[in-house]
Scaffold this motif. Structure first.
Motif, short mmCIF file in Angstrom:
data_model
loop_
_atom_site.label_atom_id
_atom_site.label_comp_id
_atom_site.label_asym_id
_atom_site.label_seq_id
_atom_site.Cartn_x
_atom_site.Cartn_y
_atom_site.Cartn_z
N ILE A 45 39.14 46.81 34.70
CA ILE A 45 38.78 47.13 35.84
C ILE A 45 38.56 48.79 35.44
CG2 ILE A 45 40.60 48.71 37.36
CD1 ILE A 45 39.28 46.14 38.78
N SER A 291 39.54 43.27 43.02
CA SER A 291 38.13 43.07 42.64
C SER A 291 37.05 41.89 43.38
CB SER A 291 38.21 42.14 41.23
OG SER A 291 38.58 42.74 39.79
N VAL A 297 32.87 46.88 42.60
CA VAL A 297 33.89 46.62 41.51
C VAL A 297 32.84 45.22 41.33
CG1 VAL A 297 35.70 45.43 41.15
CG2 VAL A 297 35.75 47.78 42.53
N LYS A 298 33.08 44.12 42.14
CA LYS A 298 32.30 42.75 41.76
C LYS A 298 31.32 43.18 41.21
CE LYS A 298 32.87 40.72 46.13
NZ LYS A 298 33.08 39.49 46.54
N VAL A 301 31.76 44.92 37.81
CA VAL A 301 32.38 43.69 36.72
C VAL A 301 30.26 43.19 36.32
CG1 VAL A 301 33.49 41.88 36.04
CG2 VAL A 301 34.36 43.66 37.82
#
Length: 316
Positions: A45, A291, A297-298, A301
């Motif tokens: 994160i 997440s 955020v996904k 990532v």
């Protein structure tokens, strides 16, 4: 008060969870896996919110600080707990116990205030979206973060200095897996009424005050969401703060069970389980919650992992 005719305690024995060697090994493996997931998730994160331009907003700035806090918070207890699970001597020095207690209170109090700052950020974003970028300026975000981190200093210094100045002249066995306030306080060999009054006042101030700010923020948020004419708009608005609500519920729900319940209702076993939930389990769940419930955020990532893989392929 001094320990007349008695030797002052110089170290504590932490009983931990069990004396069964096989169970200790199983718990060691389990907690090691959880701790690895916790560090990996929170550092991930921190990384994606730092390097991905799409996440350079106040919401993810606070999320990055929350992940850093979680890493620091778990560092205070979990490594020592893991060592004790495979060590025959579960001992912590008097100074080490005080140090662990200080940083436990420090990071715990800081997280309380940071969660309230995150609630205010969601309040501005949903209730005053047109002025959001103006109100939540970079300088304000930094000041809010600094205040959150520094808010843990007064309570941690007061609680720890007062606690460790009390006389520990008798037993030195702490029925817990780290030096938390309530189980250590049971070993004090004098009346602790004044300390308990101070501890309750500190708890109400440094836990319930930021929690009340969260309640006010979300009361306004929910009111604003319900007034939105579009069902899509309501769903989108709620989705931006649902992860934070879950994290707040987990953190405050478990912490209140420890510090706001009467002592007569706290058995050592239940106290350990509750403490385990907010010191080990919740820090692992936070990055997973943010997440899984956040497409940005996904996406970040995936982009970060893809970029790292491609960089390694280029090296070969």
């Amino acid at each position: 008060m001094t320990c007349e005719n008695h030797t002052r305690v110089t170290a504590f024995i932490l009983l931990g969870f069990t004396n069964n060697p096989e169970m200790q090994v199983s718990l060691f493996v389990l907690f090691l896996v959880i701790y690895t997931v916790t560090l990996s998730g929170n550092f991930l994160i921190v990384t994606v919110t730092s390097v991905d331009p799409a996440l350079h907003t106040p919401m993810y700035f606070f999320l990055r600080n929350l992940s850093l806090l979680e890493v620091c918070f778990t560092l205070v207890m979990v490594p020592k707990m893991l060592v004790d699970l495979v060590s025959p001597r579960k001992i912590i020095s008097f100074v080490g116990c005080g140090t662990q207690m200080y940083f436990f209170f420090f990071f715990g109090s800081s997280e309380c205030f940071l969660l309230s700052m995150m609630a205010y950020d969601r309040f501005v974003a949903i209730c005053n979206p047109l002025q959001y970028s103006v109100i939540m300026s970079r300088s304000l975000c930094w000041w809010m973060t600094i205040v959150s981190w520094m808010s843990g200093i007064p309570v941690s210094m007061l609680q720890t200095a007062w606690m460790m100045a009390l006389p520990f002249c008798g037993p030195n066995t702490v029925d817990h897996f780290f030096c938390d306030g309530p189980p250590v306080l049971k070993l004090v060999t004098q009346d602790t009424t004044m300390y308990e009054i101070q501890a309750l006042a500190s708890t109400l101030l440094f836990i319930m005050f930021p929690f009340s700010l969260i309640l006010v923020s979300y009361t306004r948020i929910i009111t604003t969401i319900l007034r939105m004419p579009s069902a899509t708009g309501r769903q989108k608005a709620f989705s931006t703060c649902s992860s934070h609500l879950i994290v707040v519920s987990l953190f405050y729900g478990t912490a209140s069970l420890t510090y706001l319940r009467p002592k007569s209702n706290q058995s050592p076993r239940n106290q350990k389980l509750v403490s385990l939930s907010y010191t080990v389990i919740t820090p692992m769940l936070n990055p997973i919650i943010y997440s899984l419930r956040n497409n940005k955020v996904k996406g970040a990532v995936k982009r970060t992992i893809t970029q790292k893989v491609l960089q390694k392929l280029d090296v070969f």
